[in-house]
Design an enzyme around this catalytic site. Structure first.
Site, mmCIF file in Angstrom:
data_model
loop_
_atom_site.group_PDB
_atom_site.id
_atom_site.type_symbol
_atom_site.label_atom_id
_atom_site.label_comp_id
_atom_site.label_asym_id
_atom_site.label_seq_id
_atom_site.Cartn_x
_atom_site.Cartn_y
_atom_site.Cartn_z
ATOM 1 N N GLU A 23 -31.602 95.052 73.654
ATOM 2 C CA GLU A 23 -31.862 93.276 73.518
ATOM 3 C C GLU A 23 -32.490 93.194 72.151
ATOM 4 O OE1 GLU A 23 -31.610 90.752 75.490
ATOM 5 O OE2 GLU A 23 -32.770 89.942 73.973
ATOM 6 N N SER A 81 -34.883 90.092 81.604
ATOM 7 C CA SER A 81 -34.886 89.950 82.903
ATOM 8 C C SER A 81 -35.765 88.499 83.244
ATOM 9 C CB SER A 81 -35.170 91.011 83.695
ATOM 10 O OG SER A 81 -35.130 90.651 85.140
ATOM 11 N N CYS A 89 -33.452 79.645 84.093
ATOM 12 C CA CYS A 89 -33.250 78.050 84.791
ATOM 13 C C CYS A 89 -34.878 77.527 85.277
ATOM 14 C CB CYS A 89 -32.402 78.041 86.075
ATOM 15 S SG CYS A 89 -30.760 79.141 85.567
ATOM 16 N N ASN A 140 -25.505 87.398 87.629
ATOM 17 C CA ASN A 140 -25.876 88.398 88.402
ATOM 18 C C ASN A 140 -24.905 89.216 88.966
ATOM 19 O OD1 ASN A 140 -29.057 88.377 88.614
ATOM 20 N ND2 ASN A 140 -28.282 86.598 88.035
ATOM 21 N N LYS A 158 -20.751 56.597 101.535
ATOM 22 C CA LYS A 158 -22.114 56.364 101.354
ATOM 23 C C LYS A 158 -22.508 56.825 102.989
ATOM 24 C CE LYS A 158 -23.688 52.012 100.954
ATOM 25 N NZ LYS A 158 -23.822 50.905 100.188
ATOM 26 N N TRP A 206 -22.081 62.975 112.821
ATOM 27 C CA TRP A 206 -21.310 63.467 112.069
ATOM 28 C C TRP A 206 -21.716 63.625 110.643
ATOM 29 C CZ3 TRP A 206 -16.324 64.339 113.424
ATOM 30 C CH2 TRP A 206 -15.782 63.724 114.554
#
Lengths: 449, 449
Positions: B32, B38, B42, B306, B362, B435
């Site tokens: 690395e 690790s 995000c 991953n 919508k 629904w």
């Protein structure tokens, strides 16, 4: 063609509306014994939670709209009492007791289900209330408006009972719940049931297990009851909500000689036809095929009722419709928890001839190091013989309700656990760990099958 | 066997850990180039939002754990510069410039991707910052700690840009965003983009469209910049975040003669093998098969990294693993909105030879009459020729992030819209209409195909 419908809630009015949309020339007559049509029964516990809300807020579409805009011949206060298959007629009486009879070309039985009442002394006291129809909802709300209700007992710990526990707790009523069995959510593993138990108890709900109500007595007329439980406890309360299950309203179908399905529901094929090809059944009174087992089941829920109603309309207007059935997906909220399930329980899986294996895991609703993460518990079931996914049960404070739909779709697709494990699920830190809890569950379960 | 891994983030460390778990006898060496391994990349926008949080909170597993507990030979500060496929060796240099070389039996290239920088004057000023590595995150946080940042300009309106808009708004920084194109979320219909636009503007973010940055100048050294945009605007700001996309770090692979995939990513098969059977690639540097089109795509996201890392480990330890690929599922949060997508865009679908049709609807996040319901917008795509579901794009305040996984699973299963429409989804009033919005979308789309 004349299309006659018995029952004007979800299945009945869905069928009526869709039939008229599909073919305006069809003569659609709906007989509804109450004054209420097309309402959101599932919304009642939330409506009861707010004294200021009108129960009629739950009406989805008013009777006038069906009658005037949609040209449906909706006859409220009309109770159909018998079906004459030979003459293709229904017989009944109006609320003023005047009899009526009408011929049909196609008939839909959408009579719903009725709540069970305990067969014990005192079950008919005015403070002992069930919750199924809008009229039941009004009765509960009226009772609470006219009586001081400080303490309520809920018989049963199914989803109606649990939703009512939330509703009444929200109104600052002290809630007790009692059931004959020894645990909460008996259909899944204890860890999930315990999480719900802890949530209820932490919000002040008292749970009584192995406690069947055996006798209810009024303390003074209209004010307070004493309830004897089979574990020798005696409780005092101001109101009793009975949530011990429902039974399909299938008497008329049975009397007419139609084939019945599980739990006395009306057996239907994938086009919702009963054993008489001119008679359909849909909604809480009818059964369905379970997509995972292929067997008939009776799982009376709202989406199925609406969908089945549509299917009937499509079928009678000439579409070659077949709907596959259900996978047993359900979700409910209990205070700050979401509880969801899809597919089978261990018992159901065994009975259907699978070799089920289950595994429960603990994961989190948000990513590593993301603030506000909550625990999610998942129990996942698979078949040791085929590797197929069989079911998922889930409890957590967030991200449970909608998460259940992914395995529900996987069950419809007949996916194996390995296939489900490879699905490309969404990831962002506020919404899940990079390996979604469902993937973690699948990854652990696959080691066992 | 010696398994050498270039790159110690998601794909690399997943592969290293799993290889050791599968077979502790394997000699695993990870090179690395930075000191970080690790971590949850995000999570950086959310970490930057909180001045008090340490960037190292995002480390998922510490280097020491990999080295001491998992017995992985992790060498940080080691930059691999070349692969000698003939000799099966990698060459590189350490942070002190000392060269090294190591032989491999199996090699994994997990070199990730690098952020694009605009090729304009001033792009190298210290206040012009990108966000990809943890080091980038520290640099932004340090810059904000050492400079008064009242106004920031974000170049690009992709998910990094939008997440940073939220992050900086949370820190009460006035945020401007600029992009060369004319609209937000150009991959979907305007109604969805407009909903995000309204949300950003209502929270004080100013959006500049058709506005490419052409020149950046410092106002006084270290304090304030002037940015010229192609629409002739000139903006002053204290910090610039560049979020205009990333490029795969595939130079070494290309130099070694390995086959490349879309956008210069490294082409891999379903076992993550490159065109050299002893060399694998995984993570943001590698491509994947799109399950819907069957074609190679480059969609660099965390879950795939991953999962691909695991697949490599399984494959080198003898498992006959093949992973199907991606369906392009992604989700991000923008202030109070959730934005999610799975499957194809219209353009992608056309390019893949489908005859795509789309329809946007919508709906609401909760049942009729349930308090607190929020709007949900869905654009759904299907193929007019086969009736297949092709994609779903969704925006809303709640119930969007997890809802996207159901159609993602449907895409993996190759479902038609009609099949998806029959799925037994969960319903309870706090979580959806009876629904589900996805079913409403499917029901409307099916009328068009």
């Amino acid at each position: 063609m004349r299309f006659v419908i018995i029952g004007g809630d979800a299945a009945g009015m869905s069928a009526a509306s869709k039939a008229k949309r599909n073919d305006p020339a069809i003569d659609v007559i709906v007989f509804e014994m109450t004054q209420d049509v097309s309402y959101s029964a599932c919304g009642m516990p939330y409506n009861i939670a707010e004294p200021g809300r009108d129960m009629d807020d739950l009406v989805v579409r008013k009777a006038e709209v069906f009658m005037e805009k949609q040209n449906i011949d909706l006859r409220r206060g009309h109770m159909v009492t018998a079906i004459d298959r030979g003459a293709k007629k229904v017989h009944g009486k109006k609320s003023d007791n005047e009899p009526f009879e009408v011929e049909y070309d196609k008939l839909l039985i959408a009579t719903g289900a009725s709540p069970r009442k305990p067969d014990i002394p005192g079950a008919d006291l005015p403070g002992v209330l069930t919750l199924k129809s809008l009229e039941d909802g009004r009765r509960i709300k009226d009772y609470m408006a006219s009586h001081p209700v400080n303490k309520a007992l809920i018989l049963g710990m199914g989803y109606i009972g649990l939703e009512m526990a939330e509703s009444l707790t929200h109104r600052n009523i002290s809630v007790h719940m009692a059931k004959p069995g020894p645990k909460l959510l008996p259909w899944t593993v204890e860890t999930l049931g315990d999480m719900v138990k802890d949530e209820l108890e932490s919000k002040g709900v008292t749970l009584h297990f192995d406690a069947q109500a055996t006798r209810i007595e009024e303390i003074s007329v209209g004010y307070g009851m004493k309830v004897a439980l089979s574990n020798n406890e005696e409780l005092q309360c101001d109101m009793i909500i009975v949530g011990i299950g429902i039974v399909p309203n299938s008497r008329m179908a049975r009397d007419a000689g139609l084939e019945l399905g599980p739990s006395g529901s009306i057996a239907v094929d994938k086009a919702m036809r009963t054993s008489d090809p001119d008679i359909y059944a849909a909604g809480d009174c009818a059964d369905a095929f379970h997509v995972v087992t292929g067997e008939r089941v009776w799982i009376p829920l709202g989406l199925r009722a609406n969908r089945a109603g549509w299917a009937v309309a499509d079928h009678i207007t000439g579409e070659d419709v077949e709907i596959p059935g259900v996978v047993g997906t359900a979700v409910f909220k209990v205070l700050d928890l979401e509880v969801a399930r899809t597919g089978l329980t261990m018992k159901e899986a065994e009975q259907a001839g699978f070799k089920p294996v289950q595994n429960d895991i603990k994961s989190r609703s948000r990513a590593h190091a993301h603030p506000g993460a909550e625990r999610i518990l998942i129990n996942m079931l698979g078949d040791a013989d085929t590797g197929k996914l069989l079911g998922v049960h889930m409890v957590g404070k967030e991200g449970v309700a909608h998460r259940i739909n992914a395995p529900a779709v996987a069950l419809h697709a007949g996916m194996t656990i390995a296939e489900f494990l490879q699905c490309d699920t969404a990831y962002a830190p506020p919404f899940s760990p990079v390996w979604d809890p469902l993937l973690i569950a699948a990854n652990e379960l696959i080691k066992k099958v």
